[in-house]
Design an enzyme around this catalytic site. Structure first.
Site, PDB file in Angstrom:
ATOM      1  CB  CYS A 132      -0.905  -0.099   1.059  1.00 15.02           C
ATOM      2  SG  CYS A 132      -1.898   1.595   1.303  1.00 15.02           S
ATOM      3  CB  CYS A 135      -0.542   2.404   3.949  1.00 16.25           C
ATOM      4  SG  CYS A 135      -2.248   1.843   3.650  1.00 16.25           S
ATOM      5  CG  ASP A 136       3.274   1.253   4.471  1.00 20.74           C
ATOM      6  OD1 ASP A 136       2.717   1.527   5.553  1.00 20.74           O
ATOM      7  OD2 ASP A 136       3.233   0.168   4.076  1.00 20.74           O
TER       8      ASP A 136
END
Length: 315
Positions: A132, A135-136
């Site tokens: 992701c 997300c990261d």
């Protein structure tokens, strides 16, 4: 007989459990083999509102579970093998538990990111390997990263990562990309993106603490080399966890459950879907939690006897 059973304990399922437990609906929550969902594979979560300094993924999910338990939700571990939703009450067959009957059902079984299934991958998730970018990506500011994939999602994530990384290298096992022309053009016009096409990933290399490289094989020559990198993002798609529901609920060609727009109603009255199992676009913890709230409210109204419009004929 249960009033409501929730399948899954990611952000969607746990949010639904919190809302229903507070409404004295005494929900039964069935945990699968990965309690907490995909967030348990994430290290620090910095984009979930309310945590100014971030929070570890497993800790966030544990807090949500404790909150649901405090209001009266019950948790049991099991694997749902069949769901009879053609008759009421609904009957669930669950390995480790047996048969469970319920007035209503909330499906929040999520979606699982497809992995390459190569050495060094699973053990380094959260240590430089991610599925992701949204997300990261922030954690790779001014670093060199690799995206594995050739579809629209890979191109989109590659472009997104250029906001943070110093260089983004796209690795794809074919010479041609599957992505749409407009997405390919955007990636090819991005100065930070480099290419390693016709290369098959064979191993993710760690320095003992974190990812250090990706070993690839040239499909024409068979030559192997290690591409240096600080992080690897696998972007080859997701599989919704709906195998046990095929032929029982309406879903799209990829297996994502279809819901009435603006609600969590499936085509079966009393069965609701929330989280990534019905969302292949956003796939964020906060959006999953939002639909979990919606599912809880929809289920509560159903249990209390409010009529749900039959929208299935429009699918």
């Amino acid at each position: 007989m249960e009033k409501v059973v929730i399948l899954g304990t990611g952000p969607a399922g746990l949010t639904a459990a919190i809302y229903l437990a507070r409404a004295n609906m005494e929900p039964l929550v069935i945990e699968g083999p990965e309690p907490g969902g995909q967030l348990t594979l994430t290290t620090e979560v910095e984009n979930f509102p309310g945590f100014s300094d971030g929070i570890m993924g497993p800790e966030l999910m544990d807090n949500m579970r404790k909150q649901a338990e405090r209001f009266g939700a019950t948790f049991k571990r099991g694997w749902v093998t069949d769901a009879a939703v053609d008759e009421r009450p609904f009957t669930l067959s669950i390995d480790g538990i047996g048969e469970v009957t319920t007035q209503s059902l909330i499906i929040s079984t999520g979606a699982s990111a497809k992995l390459l299934e190569i050495p060094g991958e699973k053990e380094n998730i959260g240590k430089g390997v991610s599925t992701c970018a949204t997300c990261d990506g922030f954690f790779f500011r001014d670093k060199k990263v690799i995206i594995v994939g050739g579809g629209d999602s890979a191109m989109e994530e590659a472009n997104f990562l250029t906001k943070f990384a110093s260089e983004v290298q796209i690795v794809h096992r074919r010479n041609e990309l599957r992505a749409s022309k407009i997405m390919q053009d955007r990636a090819k016009n991005n100065e930070k993106i480099t290419w390693a096409l016709n290369q098959t990933p064979v191993e993710m290399v760690s320095d003992g603490m974190k990812i250090a490289g990706l070993k690839v094989k040239d499909n024409d020559t068979g030559k192997e080399e290690i591409l240096d990198t600080d992080g690897i993002f696998v972007a080859i798609g997701h599989n919704p966890n709906t195998e046990f529901l095929k032929g029982k609920l309406n879903m799209d060609e990829k297996g994502y459950l279809l819901v009435e727009p603006g609600t969590t109603n499936t085509n079966i009255q009393g069965v609701f879907a929330c989280g990534d199992v019905q969302d292949q676009k956003y796939r964020q913890a906060i959006t999953a939690a939002g639909t979990g709230c919606m599912a809880a409210m929809d289920a509560e109204k159903y249990i209390e006897g409010e009529t749900i419009m039959d929208w299935s004929q429009s699918l």
